[in-house]
Scaffold this active site. Structure first.
Site, short mmCIF file in Angstrom:
data_model
loop_
_atom_site.label_atom_id
_atom_site.label_comp_id
_atom_site.label_asym_id
_atom_site.label_seq_id
_atom_site.Cartn_x
_atom_site.Cartn_y
_atom_site.Cartn_z
N HIS A 114 0.79 -1.08 -0.01
CA HIS A 114 -0.05 0.05 -0.09
C HIS A 114 0.93 1.22 0.10
O HIS A 114 1.87 1.20 0.46
CB HIS A 114 -0.94 -0.02 1.20
CG HIS A 114 -1.81 1.10 1.32
ND1 HIS A 114 -1.58 2.47 1.75
CD2 HIS A 114 -3.24 1.02 0.82
CE1 HIS A 114 -2.49 2.94 1.69
NE2 HIS A 114 -3.61 2.40 1.26
N ASP A 170 -11.19 1.72 -0.98
CA ASP A 170 -10.20 2.66 -0.46
C ASP A 170 -10.96 3.45 0.67
O ASP A 170 -10.79 4.37 0.75
CB ASP A 170 -9.50 3.37 -1.36
CG ASP A 170 -8.08 3.83 -0.99
OD1 ASP A 170 -7.83 3.44 0.33
OD2 ASP A 170 -7.14 4.35 -1.77
C1 1WB Z 1 -5.50 9.43 1.33
C2 1WB Z 1 -5.37 7.96 0.89
C3 1WB Z 1 -4.85 9.32 2.69
C4 1WB Z 1 -5.15 7.02 1.67
C5 1WB Z 1 -4.24 8.51 3.36
O1 1WB Z 1 -3.61 8.67 4.54
C6 1WB Z 1 -4.47 7.15 2.71
C7 1WB Z 1 -5.94 10.49 0.61
C8 1WB Z 1 -3.14 7.54 5.42
O2 1WB Z 1 -6.54 10.44 -0.29
O3 1WB Z 1 -5.77 11.48 1.27
C9 1WB Z 1 -5.07 5.41 1.04
O4 1WB Z 1 -5.31 4.63 1.92
O5 1WB Z 1 -5.44 5.42 -0.13
MN MN Z 2 -5.75 2.88 0.57
#
Ligand code: 1WB
Ligand code: MN
Length: 382
Positions: free
Chosen positions: A219, A342
Site C-alpha cells: 500500500h 479505499d
Molecule cells: C489518502 C488515501 C490518505 C489513503 C491516506 O492517509 C491514505 C488520501 C493515510 O486520499 O488523502 C489511502 O489509503 O489510499
Molecule cells: Mn488505501
C-alpha cells in the site's frame, strides 16, 4: 483542551473498545447470529472490497504523537491533517471512519450491498514507530482484526500488519497472524526508514510470506526522503501523485533486483489500478534488458513483464476509470484484478456504481467483484 484526536474519536463509541473486550469471542455467538441475519438480500454478485482501512485508538494516539513531533518525512503533512487537525484538511474527517468498523461502516456496507471489507491498518501502519512500539502495535492490530472478523465472519476479512523495522520479530508475527489468527494476507506501506524490499535485510519477510502462501499488499505511503523533493508542493505528497510514484518505484526495484528469482511464488498486490506499473511494463522490460546487457542491472531469470505477470495482482482502489480497467484486464488478465473502494478515503457508492456499470460479462464481473479475492486472500466462497 482536548486534542483533535480526542474530539474526533469521542464523537462515537469506537469499535476498538469492543475489539479489546471481544478478543477471543467465539464464533457463532448470539451477537454474530444477529448481525448475519441483517446481511443484504442475495444479489447477483458478492462484493468484496479489498483495500479498506481502519485504525485503533492506540495506534491513532501514537500517530498523533508523530504528528506533533519533528521530522522531515513527507508523510507528515497528511498525518498532521488527519491526526492533529492541521489547517487545509478541514474538509476531511477520515479519523472517525478509520476508528469505526462495526457501526456506520457496516450500515453503509448494508445500504450499498457491499458484502465484505478486507480490512487493513491504515497507512503508514506501524512503519514510522520505533521497532518495539511497531511490533507491539502490529500485534494489537492483528488481534483486533481477528476479533472483529470473529464477530462478523461474512463481513470482514483482514490483512495482517508486521514491523519491517524488526525483521526477525516480524516473521514471528507473520506466522502467528496466518497460522493462529487465520488472517488473509499482509499489508505493508511501501518504504520503511527509506528502504525497500530489494534490501536483503527484508528478505526474511518475503520468504515468510511465500512460505505462508500469503499475498503482501504493498500500500502507498508518501515518497521516501530520497524521492520527495519536487513532491512536496501542491499536495503532491499523497494520493494525487506521490503515492503512486512511491509504490511504483518500490515494486520496480523489487523486480529489477531479482528478488522474484529468490522467491518465485511470492504474491504482491498493488492498488490504484496497478499504480501504472503495467502501463509502463513494456518499456520497463525493454530498457531493463538493455541495462542487463550493459551490466548496469543484475541478470535475472525472467523478464520484467514475466515477473509482473507471475508475481503481481492489482486492485481498482480509487480509480473509477473504465478505460484503465479495460486496459488492466486486457494487459494482465481477468484473474489478476480485484475490486476495492479505499474506504474511508474514497466514497463507497461511486466505487460500487463504477463496477456495476463496467462492461464485463457476468463471469468476468464475478471474478473482479469476489472470486479473485476469494482465491488470492483465501476467503471462503459463499
Ligand atoms: C489518502 C488515501 C490518505 C489513503 C491516506 O492517509 C491514505 C488520501 C493515510 O486520499 O488523502 C489511502 O489509503 O489510499
Ligand atoms: Mn488505501
Amino acid at each position: 483542551m482536548s486534542s483533535a484526536l480526542d474530539r474526533k474519536a469521542s464523537r462515537r463509541a469506537v469499535v476498538t473498545g469492543g475489539v479489546a473486550a471481544g478478543v477471543g469471542l467465539a464464533l457463532g455467538s448470539p451477537s454474530q447470529a444477529a448481525t448475519e441475519k441483517k446481511s443484504p438480500l442475495p444479489r447477483k454478485f458478492r462484493r468484496i472490497a479489498v483495500e479498506e482501512a481502519f485504525t485503533l485508538p492506540e495506534v491513532a494516539k501514537e500517530m498523533q504523537k508523530i504528528a506533533r513531533g519533528p521530522g522531515e518525512s513527507l508523510d507528515l503533512p497528511l498525518i498532521r491533517g488527519v491526526y492533529d487537525a492541521a489547517p487545509g484538511y478541514e474538509n476531511l474527517n477520515f479519523l472517525s471512519g478509520l476508528l469505526d468498523v462495526e457501526d456506520r461502516r457496516l450500515q453503509e456496507m448494508d445500504r450499498l450491498g457491499v458484502d465484505m471489507h478486507v480490512l487493513s491498518l491504515t497507512a503508514p501502519g506501524v512503519q514510522m514507530f520505533d521497532a518495539d512500539r511497531a511490533c507491539e502495535l502490529a500485534t494489537l492490530a492483528n488481534d483486533g482484526l481477528a476479533a472483529v472478523i470473529s464477530r462478523h465472519p461474512r463481513r470482514f476479512a483482514g490483512l495482517a500488519s508486521f514491523a519491517p523495522q524488526a525483521p526477525q520479530r516480524a516473521v514471528k508475527e507473520m506466522e502467528r497472524a496466518i497460522r493462529s489468527l487465520k488472517l488473509n494476507g499482509f499489508i505493508v506501506n511501501s518504504h520503511t526508514n527509506n528502504e525497500y524490499f530489494d534490501d536483503p535485510k527484508y528478505w526474511p519477510l518475503l520468504e515468510a510470506a511465500e512460505a505462508l502462501d500469503a499475498c503482501i499488499y504493498i500500500h502507498p505511503r508518501a515518497p521516501s526522503d530520497g524521492l520527495k523533493g519536487p513532491l512536496h508542493a501542491y499536495a503532491l505528497d499523497a494520493a494525487t501523485w506521490g503515492y503512486g510514484v512511491e509504490v511504483g518505484t518500490h515494486v520496480v526495484r523489487m523486480m529489477v533486483s531479482g528478488v522474484f528469482d529468490r522467491f518465485p511464488k511470492l504474491k504482491i498486490c498493488i492498488g490504484h489500478m496497478g499504480e501504472a506499473v503495467h502501463f509502463w511494463i513494456w518499456r520497463i522490460t525493454f530498457m531493463n534488458s538493455r541495462a542487463q546487457s550493459g551490466g548496469r542491472a543484475p541478470k535475472t531469470q525472467l523478464t520484467m513483464a514475466e515477473y509482473f505477470q507471475r508475481n503481481f495482482v492489482i486492485t481498482t482502489s480509487g480509480v473509477e476509470d473504465p478505460l484503465a480497467l479495460d486496459y488492466s484486464i486486457k494487459k494482465i488478465g481477468i484473474d489478476k484484478v480485484m475490486w476495492a473502494i479505499d474506504y474511508p478515503y474514497q466514497p463507497s457508492q461511486p466505487a460500487v456504481e463504477f463496477m456495476d456499470a463496467a462492461p464485463l460479462s457476468d463471469a468476468d464481473k464475478a471474478k473482479v467483484y469476489h472470486q479473485n479475492a476469494e482465491r488470492i486472500f483465501h476467503i471462503a466462497p459463499l
